[in-house]
Scaffold this active site. Sequence first.
Site, short mmCIF file in Angstrom:
data_model
loop_
_atom_site.label_atom_id
_atom_site.label_comp_id
_atom_site.label_asym_id
_atom_site.label_seq_id
_atom_site.Cartn_x
_atom_site.Cartn_y
_atom_site.Cartn_z
N HIS A 164 -38.35 -0.98 9.79
CA HIS A 164 -38.45 -2.26 10.85
C HIS A 164 -38.83 -2.60 11.69
O HIS A 164 -39.50 -3.82 11.13
CB HIS A 164 -37.27 -2.08 12.09
CG HIS A 164 -35.77 -2.04 11.51
ND1 HIS A 164 -34.96 -3.38 10.98
CD2 HIS A 164 -35.09 -0.71 12.09
CE1 HIS A 164 -33.68 -2.44 10.73
NE2 HIS A 164 -33.93 -1.69 11.77
N HIS A 190 -37.57 5.28 10.61
CA HIS A 190 -36.31 4.41 10.13
C HIS A 190 -36.79 3.17 11.13
O HIS A 190 -37.12 1.69 10.48
CB HIS A 190 -34.83 4.86 11.15
CG HIS A 190 -33.85 3.59 10.96
ND1 HIS A 190 -32.88 3.73 9.83
CD2 HIS A 190 -33.49 2.41 12.05
CE1 HIS A 190 -31.84 2.55 9.89
NE2 HIS A 190 -32.52 1.33 11.48
N GLU A 191 -37.29 3.25 11.87
CA GLU A 191 -37.73 2.41 12.98
C GLU A 191 -38.89 1.90 12.84
O GLU A 191 -38.70 0.54 13.12
CB GLU A 191 -37.95 2.50 14.62
CG GLU A 191 -35.95 3.30 15.50
CD GLU A 191 -35.34 2.37 14.76
OE1 GLU A 191 -36.14 0.94 15.21
OE2 GLU A 191 -34.33 2.60 15.14
#
Lengths: 500, 500
Positions: free
Chosen positions: B268, B264-265
């Site tokens: 980003h 997820h990160e």
Amino acid sequence: MSESKIKELREKLGEICDVRSAVSLLHWDQEVYMPPKAAPGRGQQLATLSAISHRMFTSAEFGGLLQDVSDQIDSLSPDDAKLVSETLHDYRRETKLPESFVHEFAKEQSEAYRVWVEARKESNFKLFEPQLAKMIDLLRRKADYYGYEGSPYNALLEEFERGMTVEALKGIFALLAEKQSALVSRIVSADRQPDLSWCQQKWDEKAQWDFTLRVLKDMGYDFDAGRQDKSVHPFTTNFDLYDVRITTRVSRDEPFSALTGSIHEGGHALYEQGFREEDRRSTLGDAISLGIHESQSRMWENMIGRSLPFWKHYTGAFRQQYPGQLDHVTAEQVYAAINQVQPSLIRVEADECTYNLHIILRFEIETGLIEGDLRPADIPEVWNQKMKDYLGVDVQDDASGCLQDIHWSHGAMGYFPTYTLGNLYAAQMFEQIERDIPALWSQIESGEFSGLLGWLREHIHQHGRRFTAPELIHKVTGKDLSADPYLNYLENKYSELYDL
Amino acid sequence: MSESKIKELREKLGEICDVRSAVSLLHWDQEVYMPPKAAPGRGQQLATLSAISHRMFTSAEFGGLLQDVSDQIDSLSPDDAKLVSETLHDYRRETKLPESFVHEFAKEQSEAYRVWVEARKESNFKLFEPQLAKMIDLLRRKADYYGYEGSPYNALLEEFERGMTVEALKGIFALLAEKQSALVSRIVSADRQPDLSWCQQKWDEKAQWDFTLRVLKDMGYDFDAGRQDKSVHPFTTNFDLYDVRITTRVSRDEPFSALTGSIHEGGHALYEQGFREEDRRSTLGDAISLGIHESQSRMWENMIGRSLPFWKHYTGAFRQQYPGQLDHVTAEQVYAAINQVQPSLIRVEADECTYNLHIILRFEIETGLIEGDLRPADIPEVWNQKMKDYLGVDVQDDASGCLQDIHWSHGAMGYFPTYTLGNLYAAQMFEQIERDIPALWSQIESGEFSGLLGWLREHIHQHGRRFTAPELIHKVTGKDLSADPYLNYLENKYSELYDL
């Protein structure tokens, strides 16, 4: 009125300290965790934040406030008066440099550092010489801006060791050079030499790391207000009274380098953790001088961490960290190995007996360069000759000779002498400590450091910048700074170790 | 003249970005490495640096420069014109808030956060209620300062998702609520349910960590321009185009939480590593909106990291990380387990099918509070009723109910909807990606992510703030934002998984 003005001054100082803390964090992160491609951006961030803190501190508005409070200094409490006079001291010094000069200097620092890295890699001083010549020119201009009596080098010394002069250092260093050279000659020709064969092993890195943490905790370093990380060059930094961090380096080939690095930086950190709560984010909550700062690290590293009582306490635990590797090694053997004296090329690896000789050589070269008696082009020849004269070693190349230290590339001349001053301050304080704490060595032998730390907190740490270094050493020992305690310390310790 | 003015503007923006980067580093360090006692000092540093960057950006001097350049916008290159118009947009928004309000808001944020932590610990909403009421009052004043059409909530939404409105969200959310609730009902009563028995083991933390690094590297995350650390709540931050960092958390009881956090990160971070070099230290090198930012993290985490082809590639390596623990586990079993649907109380632990329902509930409560139809005192009752209605679960206490999220204590209302928008943007983009890259799934199945990353770099990342979110989604997919692609994605994926 002065009540509210003092409050305003403290608020502004707090904000300036906040920006300086951010600068320190940017530096810390750069050395410890920053990914490699981030370097150029980090350089810009550091330049911007440094310029902002410089502008805040030297602004006419801040200067006016400082002047207002200073005009009423007689009506202030002693602590407030000291805060004002010390801040005014810094303000006067910082405003002496025109902002254009500050920029030029910062730009040349980056460039000189870049060129020095390159020159050292190539081991070719000639590549660095033009850049160093520029830097020396800038340093002489800097000295002119600051103003000085006697040697222009005094203006540079002032930045690191306020009140110290070339004249005073020459006297001290001449004595040290004579006595330490003689001592080293006796040691290298002594019949008794330490057994280092057991040191030639591989040392588990995690075991080394864990051992440093244990010793730091025993010393009294507060891990809730600090932390240890790894970096190429060990250092101490703080962002707040409650955030004082250290680093060390760990090598599989070296049994003691991580530990002595940690104890050294731990000594610095205990100083910074010992400032007063009321001096947080303010001028007085800072080290008096680099020499006094260095006295704290060297006292812990050398006088404690390389003492026999220390190893009588820790040799058992040290053995347990490396099962099967140290079964027959005694405290006495560790003590002998960790204090081996051997003239060598590299300052940061030098032992206690030879270390100051490395400093004296640099001091002589630096004063020659700043006073104009020595040309940059002549550095390698002079360096190599002095290494031969003082330490009896032959320099093979520039990388392990005159290009080994980072300091000149940073424009930091006048810095080296503080390392030696740290040794002298430490030894002179330590004589007093031994008088004040008769049970000191039995405490150390049982791993009890709170007596020593308590003494340092009371007599050194808590004062921050309330006394200058000469005032402090006189207040604590009743005498002015002298080389004798350090020379006596060396003579006693090494006569016994080498059976001289 | 505009040439040199643009240069000056870029220089000033660069300095403002440098200060903001220092603020981000102070935050990062606070979450990752800062020792506990340093918290109050860090709060002061953050307040000081934030105020400095606000003052630099809203100064009359900077505003004048911006106006000068803006007056000549027609003579600028398209990129320079965009830079100026976007900067002017931010300037106009930031100068709408009086400095006194900014201070008051920051003060209440700290206080509200402190009280929220206390209230959550006690699981007692009543303790937080007065503080939340104050915060809502401040947010309504903030909306008045910004100005708005329709609901005052629109002014708050604007901060996180420019151009988005309550009216638009209501239409989208009504459809999602209806369809997702129905889907969840079918899933929970389905005969086929995933076998989770093999997940109930202990998972070596180092093996988990190493696996996250491997996957991040495969995804194309550049570790020379970033790093991963551990923190309580995973997050992404950057201090420069070449310093984009992520964090994750590792639990011995959870086989997938570190990995899904990292992916997820990582999503980003790939967005932020994909901005253009020429936009460094400037306005355009930033995310368009939180919704678009979230589309990148959710696409990688859910559409890729929870897909069967991904696990066909990685199950072998995953097994090797845990010798003896997963010998008979197949890619299909992992795929079923990692996509388990189960209505639950906590948003951050919710699966893809229930997640948006948590958001819709928050959106309805937030708009009620800001528009004045709901009193803070009524939050727990409304919250618990909606949890029952939308998810069929009974809330046991405030801590796992209306006190679970940090956002309101930070005064961040209007933020939650961007999570759902991220899901929708991601699904709509992904339909296009599947059309543009026919071999996508066979690439994923062989651990090849450069096709996907290349598409995202070209169509999304490199643009930074050159297009608004509505412009970008239309440019990329030829359509305005719609909930249909996400609903289709869920229907297809979960019909097959649960044999509906």
